[in-house]
Design a protein around this motif. Structure first.
Motif, PDB file in Angstrom:
ATOM      1  N   LEU A  42    -144.913  35.858 104.319  1.00  0.00           N
ATOM      2  CA  LEU A  42    -144.010  35.775 105.516  1.00  0.00           C
ATOM      3  C   LEU A  42    -142.767  36.431 104.607  1.00  0.00           C
ATOM      4  O   LEU A  42    -141.909  37.295 105.179  1.00  0.00           O
ATOM      5  N   GLU A  43    -142.370  35.771 103.418  1.00  0.00           N
ATOM      6  CA  GLU A  43    -141.398  36.128 102.867  1.00  0.00           C
ATOM      7  C   GLU A  43    -141.016  37.668 102.326  1.00  0.00           C
ATOM      8  O   GLU A  43    -139.994  38.365 102.608  1.00  0.00           O
ATOM      9  N   LEU A  44    -142.302  38.218 101.788  1.00  0.00           N
ATOM     10  CA  LEU A  44    -142.406  39.514 101.226  1.00  0.00           C
ATOM     11  C   LEU A  44    -142.333  40.368 102.531  1.00  0.00           C
ATOM     12  O   LEU A  44    -141.513  41.614 102.478  1.00  0.00           O
ATOM     13  N   THR A  45    -142.852  40.093 103.603  1.00  0.00           N
ATOM     14  CA  THR A  45    -142.792  40.879 104.943  1.00  0.00           C
ATOM     15  C   THR A  45    -141.391  41.128 105.565  1.00  0.00           C
ATOM     16  O   THR A  45    -140.917  42.067 105.592  1.00  0.00           O
ATOM     17  N   LEU A  46    -140.773  39.822 105.259  1.00  0.00           N
ATOM     18  CA  LEU A  46    -139.418  39.767 105.730  1.00  0.00           C
ATOM     19  C   LEU A  46    -138.542  40.659 104.907  1.00  0.00           C
ATOM     20  O   LEU A  46    -137.630  41.462 105.444  1.00  0.00           O
ATOM     21  N   ALA A  47    -138.795  40.658 103.416  1.00  0.00           N
ATOM     22  CA  ALA A  47    -138.149  41.455 102.610  1.00  0.00           C
ATOM     23  C   ALA A  47    -138.209  43.045 102.914  1.00  0.00           C
ATOM     24  O   ALA A  47    -137.201  43.632 102.969  1.00  0.00           O
ATOM     25  N   ARG A  48    -139.570  43.323 103.325  1.00  0.00           N
ATOM     26  CA  ARG A  48    -139.613  44.713 103.636  1.00  0.00           C
ATOM     27  C   ARG A  48    -138.820  45.052 104.762  1.00  0.00           C
ATOM     28  O   ARG A  48    -138.419  46.240 104.837  1.00  0.00           O
ATOM     29  N   VAL A  49    -138.951  44.147 105.886  1.00  0.00           N
ATOM     30  CA  VAL A  49    -138.229  44.510 107.083  1.00  0.00           C
ATOM     31  C   VAL A  49    -136.664  44.681 106.922  1.00  0.00           C
ATOM     32  O   VAL A  49    -136.072  45.502 107.441  1.00  0.00           O
TER      33      VAL A  49
END
Length: 167
Positions: A28-35
């Motif tokens: 979720l942290e990586l996905t949030l960073a990409r967003v």
């Protein structure tokens, strides 16, 4: 059976093991960073487009003042100006390559009539031009008796003269 979203509050949707929870958190942290990166890029593009966009024209007034006589006809439009052709550099057209004519070469020994160069014309033979100048016409219907070679064929003694300018 249709999928129903899990309510956010009950902990029963999440796995009970700690390592699995940590993996989900990292994902979720990586996905949030990409967003967040995508949001930043879209905002930058919007700012760039607004910066490049020309300013909007001023709004048209709702009313305006007309000077001059009332009911006078509108002035005639100016006549169109003649088109001025600017000198511009134009690339030349490519030359068309012509196909070279086939050379009709006849060996001098195979020629139907004897040939003489202009400087070696024997006595008693005259050209058609010389006959015209004296007012005479060729005698009989025998046709030509010899070929007077043209200047172009002088350097080629082995070939018969086939040019139309020969005498």
């Amino acid at each position: 059976m249709a999928w129903t979203p899990c309510p956010a509050t009950p902990p029963s949707c999440l796995p009970p093991q700690l390592d699995q929870l940590l993996v989900i958190r990292r994902w979720l942290e990586l996905t949030l960073a990409r967003v967040d990166e995508k949001i930043t890029a879209v905002r930058y593009e919007n700012v760039e487009m607004n910066r490049r966009r020309p300013p909007l024209p001023p709004p048209q007034p709702e009313w305006w003042i007309e000077y001059g006589a009332r009911g006078a006809p509108a002035p005639l439009p100016a006549p169109p100006r003649p088109a001025v052709r600017l000198l511009e550099q134009v690339m030349p057209r490519p030359r068309k390559k012509r196909r070279r004519r086939e050379v009709n070469r006849v060996p001098r020994c195979d020629a139907a009539l004897p040939e003489y160069d202009r400087s070696t014309l024997p006595e008693g033979l005259v050209t058609r031009r010389q006959l015209r100048e004296t007012g005479l016409s060729p005698g009989g219907d025998e046709g030509p008796v010899a070929i007077l070679r043209c200047k172009l064929c002088a350097p080629r003694p082995q070939w018969s003269c086939t040019h139309a300018t020969r005498g």
